[in-house]
Scaffold this motif. Structure first.
Motif, PDB file in Angstrom:
ATOM      1  N   ALA A   1      36.162  25.927 -52.282  1.00  0.00           N
ATOM      2  CA  ALA A   1      36.390  26.290 -50.892  1.00  0.00           C
ATOM      3  C   ALA A   1      37.737  25.733 -50.427  1.00  0.00           C
ATOM      4  O   ALA A   1      38.206  24.709 -50.911  1.00  0.00           O
ATOM      5  CB  ALA A   1      35.280  25.737 -50.007  1.00  0.00           C
ATOM      6  N   GLN A   2      38.315  26.425 -49.483  1.00  0.00           N
ATOM      7  CA  GLN A   2      39.632  26.003 -49.005  1.00  0.00           C
ATOM      8  C   GLN A   2      39.491  24.854 -48.016  1.00  0.00           C
ATOM      9  O   GLN A   2      38.461  24.687 -47.375  1.00  0.00           O
ATOM     10  CB  GLN A   2      40.356  27.187 -48.349  1.00  0.00           C
ATOM     11  N   ARG A   3      40.556  24.097 -47.912  1.00  0.00           N
ATOM     12  CA  ARG A   3      40.578  22.955 -46.999  1.00  0.00           C
ATOM     13  C   ARG A   3      41.985  22.743 -46.479  1.00  0.00           C
ATOM     14  O   ARG A   3      42.956  22.966 -47.193  1.00  0.00           O
ATOM     15  CB  ARG A   3      40.098  21.700 -47.703  1.00  0.00           C
ATOM     16  N   VAL A   4      42.089  22.297 -45.235  1.00  0.00           N
ATOM     17  CA  VAL A   4      43.375  21.967 -44.620  1.00  0.00           C
ATOM     18  C   VAL A   4      43.314  20.518 -44.155  1.00  0.00           C
ATOM     19  O   VAL A   4      42.365  20.130 -43.469  1.00  0.00           O
ATOM     20  CB  VAL A   4      43.675  22.892 -43.422  1.00  0.00           C
ATOM     21  N   THR A   5      44.315  19.756 -44.534  1.00  0.00           N
ATOM     22  CA  THR A   5      44.360  18.343 -44.159  1.00  0.00           C
ATOM     23  C   THR A   5      45.590  18.054 -43.324  1.00  0.00           C
ATOM     24  O   THR A   5      46.712  18.358 -43.731  1.00  0.00           O
ATOM     25  CB  THR A   5      44.376  17.454 -45.414  1.00  0.00           C
ATOM     26  N   GLN A   6      45.365  17.471 -42.175  1.00  0.00           N
ATOM     27  CA  GLN A   6      46.460  16.972 -41.339  1.00  0.00           C
ATOM     28  C   GLN A   6      46.260  15.462 -41.273  1.00  0.00           C
ATOM     29  O   GLN A   6      45.361  14.996 -40.580  1.00  0.00           O
ATOM     30  CB  GLN A   6      46.414  17.603 -39.944  1.00  0.00           C
ATOM     31  N   PRO A   7      47.058  14.720 -42.008  1.00  0.00           N
ATOM     32  CA  PRO A   7      46.773  13.289 -42.184  1.00  0.00           C
ATOM     33  C   PRO A   7      46.979  12.442 -40.929  1.00  0.00           C
ATOM     34  O   PRO A   7      46.399  11.376 -40.821  1.00  0.00           O
ATOM     35  CB  PRO A   7      47.759  12.874 -43.284  1.00  0.00           C
ATOM     36  N   GLU A   8      47.783  12.930 -39.989  1.00  0.00           N
ATOM     37  CA  GLU A   8      48.055  12.147 -38.791  1.00  0.00           C
ATOM     38  C   GLU A   8      47.264  12.694 -37.623  1.00  0.00           C
ATOM     39  O   GLU A   8      47.400  13.856 -37.258  1.00  0.00           O
ATOM     40  CB  GLU A   8      49.550  12.177 -38.459  1.00  0.00           C
ATOM     41  N   LYS A   9      46.447  11.813 -37.024  1.00  0.00           N
ATOM     42  CA  LYS A   9      45.730  12.223 -35.825  1.00  0.00           C
ATOM     43  C   LYS A   9      46.660  12.182 -34.612  1.00  0.00           C
ATOM     44  O   LYS A   9      46.580  13.021 -33.723  1.00  0.00           O
ATOM     45  CB  LYS A   9      44.563  11.264 -35.598  1.00  0.00           C
ATOM     46  N   LEU A  10      47.526  11.164 -34.607  1.00  0.00           N
ATOM     47  CA  LEU A  10      48.440  10.963 -33.492  1.00  0.00           C
ATOM     48  C   LEU A  10      49.854  10.788 -34.041  1.00  0.00           C
ATOM     49  O   LEU A  10      50.048  10.149 -35.078  1.00  0.00           O
ATOM     50  CB  LEU A  10      48.065   9.705 -32.705  1.00  0.00           C
ATOM     51  N   LEU A  11      50.817  11.343 -33.306  1.00  0.00           N
ATOM     52  CA  LEU A  11      52.217  11.155 -33.679  1.00  0.00           C
ATOM     53  C   LEU A  11      53.011  11.008 -32.397  1.00  0.00           C
ATOM     54  O   LEU A  11      52.905  11.841 -31.493  1.00  0.00           O
ATOM     55  CB  LEU A  11      52.724  12.352 -34.481  1.00  0.00           C
ATOM     56  N   SER A  12      53.780   9.929 -32.319  1.00  0.00           N
ATOM     57  CA  SER A  12      54.548   9.661 -31.113  1.00  0.00           C
ATOM     58  C   SER A  12      56.011   9.510 -31.484  1.00  0.00           C
ATOM     59  O   SER A  12      56.343   8.750 -32.383  1.00  0.00           O
ATOM     60  CB  SER A  12      54.025   8.388 -30.449  1.00  0.00           C
ATOM     61  N   VAL A  13      56.871  10.252 -30.792  1.00  0.00           N
ATOM     62  CA  VAL A  13      58.315  10.164 -31.043  1.00  0.00           C
ATOM     63  C   VAL A  13      59.031  10.129 -29.704  1.00  0.00           C
ATOM     64  O   VAL A  13      58.453  10.436 -28.656  1.00  0.00           O
ATOM     65  CB  VAL A  13      58.830  11.362 -31.874  1.00  0.00           C
ATOM     66  N   PHE A  14      60.311   9.771 -29.741  1.00  0.00           N
ATOM     67  CA  PHE A  14      61.121   9.805 -28.545  1.00  0.00           C
ATOM     68  C   PHE A  14      61.871  11.130 -28.461  1.00  0.00           C
ATOM     69  O   PHE A  14      62.182  11.759 -29.460  1.00  0.00           O
ATOM     70  CB  PHE A  14      62.106   8.635 -28.511  1.00  0.00           C
ATOM     71  N   LYS A  15      62.142  11.521 -27.240  1.00  0.00           N
ATOM     72  CA  LYS A  15      62.898  12.743 -26.987  1.00  0.00           C
ATOM     73  C   LYS A  15      64.205  12.713 -27.768  1.00  0.00           C
ATOM     74  O   LYS A  15      64.899  11.692 -27.785  1.00  0.00           O
ATOM     75  CB  LYS A  15      63.173  12.842 -25.489  1.00  0.00           C
ATOM     76  N   GLY A  16      64.507  13.825 -28.426  1.00  0.00           N
ATOM     77  CA  GLY A  16      65.737  13.924 -29.188  1.00  0.00           C
ATOM     78  C   GLY A  16      65.596  13.507 -30.637  1.00  0.00           C
ATOM     79  O   GLY A  16      66.481  13.769 -31.456  1.00  0.00           O
ATOM     80  N   ALA A  17      64.488  12.883 -30.967  1.00  0.00           N
ATOM     81  CA  ALA A  17      64.258  12.458 -32.352  1.00  0.00           C
ATOM     82  C   ALA A  17      63.690  13.616 -33.163  1.00  0.00           C
ATOM     83  O   ALA A  17      63.059  14.530 -32.605  1.00  0.00           O
ATOM     84  CB  ALA A  17      63.299  11.280 -32.377  1.00  0.00           C
ATOM     85  N   PRO A  18      63.888  13.579 -34.484  1.00  0.00           N
ATOM     86  CA  PRO A  18      63.261  14.616 -35.310  1.00  0.00           C
ATOM     87  C   PRO A  18      61.755  14.387 -35.399  1.00  0.00           C
ATOM     88  O   PRO A  18      61.277  13.259 -35.292  1.00  0.00           O
ATOM     89  CB  PRO A  18      63.932  14.420 -36.681  1.00  0.00           C
ATOM     90  N   VAL A  19      61.051  15.475 -35.585  1.00  0.00           N
ATOM     91  CA  VAL A  19      59.603  15.352 -35.702  1.00  0.00           C
ATOM     92  C   VAL A  19      59.123  16.197 -36.882  1.00  0.00           C
ATOM     93  O   VAL A  19      59.662  17.279 -37.150  1.00  0.00           O
ATOM     94  CB  VAL A  19      58.892  15.780 -34.389  1.00  0.00           C
ATOM     95  N   GLU A  20      58.147  15.661 -37.597  1.00  0.00           N
ATOM     96  CA  GLU A  20      57.540  16.395 -38.696  1.00  0.00           C
ATOM     97  C   GLU A  20      56.035  16.185 -38.643  1.00  0.00           C
ATOM     98  O   GLU A  20      55.556  15.059 -38.702  1.00  0.00           O
ATOM     99  CB  GLU A  20      58.069  15.912 -40.051  1.00  0.00           C
ATOM    100  N   LEU A  21      55.305  17.269 -38.511  1.00  0.00           N
ATOM    101  CA  LEU A  21      53.848  17.208 -38.515  1.00  0.00           C
ATOM    102  C   LEU A  21      53.386  17.703 -39.885  1.00  0.00           C
ATOM    103  O   LEU A  21      53.716  18.824 -40.283  1.00  0.00           O
ATOM    104  CB  LEU A  21      53.243  18.080 -37.410  1.00  0.00           C
ATOM    105  N   LYS A  22      52.620  16.883 -40.556  1.00  0.00           N
ATOM    106  CA  LYS A  22      52.263  17.187 -41.937  1.00  0.00           C
ATOM    107  C   LYS A  22      50.991  18.036 -42.034  1.00  0.00           C
ATOM    108  O   LYS A  22      50.055  17.897 -41.238  1.00  0.00           O
ATOM    109  CB  LYS A  22      52.068  15.894 -42.718  1.00  0.00           C
ATOM    110  N   CYS A  23      51.010  18.913 -43.009  1.00  0.00           N
ATOM    111  CA  CYS A  23      49.852  19.758 -43.299  1.00  0.00           C
ATOM    112  C   CYS A  23      49.804  19.979 -44.797  1.00  0.00           C
ATOM    113  O   CYS A  23      50.787  20.420 -45.403  1.00  0.00           O
ATOM    114  CB  CYS A  23      49.959  21.095 -42.572  1.00  0.00           C
ATOM    115  N   ASN A  24      48.668  19.680 -45.391  1.00  0.00           N
ATOM    116  CA  ASN A  24      48.434  19.984 -46.795  1.00  0.00           C
ATOM    117  C   ASN A  24      47.191  20.856 -46.915  1.00  0.00           C
ATOM    118  O   ASN A  24      46.270  20.738 -46.102  1.00  0.00           O
ATOM    119  CB  ASN A  24      48.251  18.696 -47.601  1.00  0.00           C
ATOM    120  N   TYR A  25      47.181  21.698 -47.909  1.00  0.00           N
ATOM    121  CA  TYR A  25      46.034  22.578 -48.061  1.00  0.00           C
ATOM    122  C   TYR A  25      45.557  22.565 -49.500  1.00  0.00           C
ATOM    123  O   TYR A  25      46.295  22.175 -50.422  1.00  0.00           O
ATOM    124  CB  TYR A  25      46.382  24.003 -47.626  1.00  0.00           C
TER     125      TYR A  25
END
Lengths: 113, 110
Positions: free
Chosen positions: B1-25
């Protein structure tokens, strides 16, 4: 145009009562999906309609859950003899010719006390 | 069966900073991947899909089949990007039902 609508937006019911949740898809959308989202989780698939035909109900957790879409438009998700574990956000989505692009309604927050 | 994992429940960054939200499947075939976003008090809406390879609101995501990942990136985060982000997978022939991750709550601080 109008998006997917769901009613009621909030429903509080006592354990053992039956509830009916309604979904009104975007006009002309042939596909309709129901998802359930528990707190802290992502939406989980419940069932899928293509026009009025229920094509997939593999996600319905047990036989207390049923859904219909008799005229290929509005759909009703019914939960009989509700239990506390049924408390969740119930989301409806519809799509047109491209079934990959699903449009979600605002959801119904169900609380079973 | 397929599964999707997002390892971070919370992510906090400052305005103007780069952001990356992780997703593995996990899925042995060739899935389609999506990112959905839910802003405060709004409904879940499609942000982007890997097939279209477009940039929406400055966000991009590349499907990496070798790493089975579909990370969402933005070079300069804005406060209005604060929202809940869900990665989702669709399997061909599955009646187009989506499998979602648990979501990541992004907060962009001023």
């Amino acid at each position: 145009g109008a998006g997917v609508s769901q009613s009621p937006r909030y429903k509080v019911t006592k354990r053992g009562q039956d509830v009916a949740l309604r979904c009104d898809p975007i006009s002309g959308h042939v596909s309709l999906y129901w998802y359930r989202q528990a707190l802290g989780q992502g939406p989980e698939f419940l069932t899928y309609f293509n026009y009025e035909a229920q094509q997939d109900k593999s996600g319905l957790p047990n036989d207390r859950f049923s859904a219909e879409r008799p005229e290929g438009s509005i759909s009703t998700l019914t939960i009989q003899r509700t239990e506390q574990r049924d408390s969740a956000m119930y989301r409806c989505a519809s799509s047109s010719q491209d079934p990959r692009e699903q449009y979600f309604g605002p959801g119904t927050r169900l609380t079973v006390t | 069966a397929q599964r999707v994992t997002q390892p971070e429940k919370l992510l906090s960054v400052f305005k103007g900073a780069p952001v990356e939200l992780k997703c593995n499947y996990s899925y042995s075939g060739s899935p389609e991947l999506f990112w959905y976003v839910q802003y405060s008090r709004q409904r879940l809406q499609l942000l982007l899909r890997h097939i279209s390879r477009e940039s929406i609101k400055g966000f991009t995501a590349d499907l990496n089949k070798g790493e089975t990942s579909f990370h969402l990136k933005k070079p300069f985060a804005q406060e209005e990007d604060s929202a809940m982000y869900y990665c989702a997978l669709l399997v061909a022939g599955s009646n187009y039902k989506l499998t979602f991750g648990k979501g990541t709550l992004l907060t962009v601080n001023p």
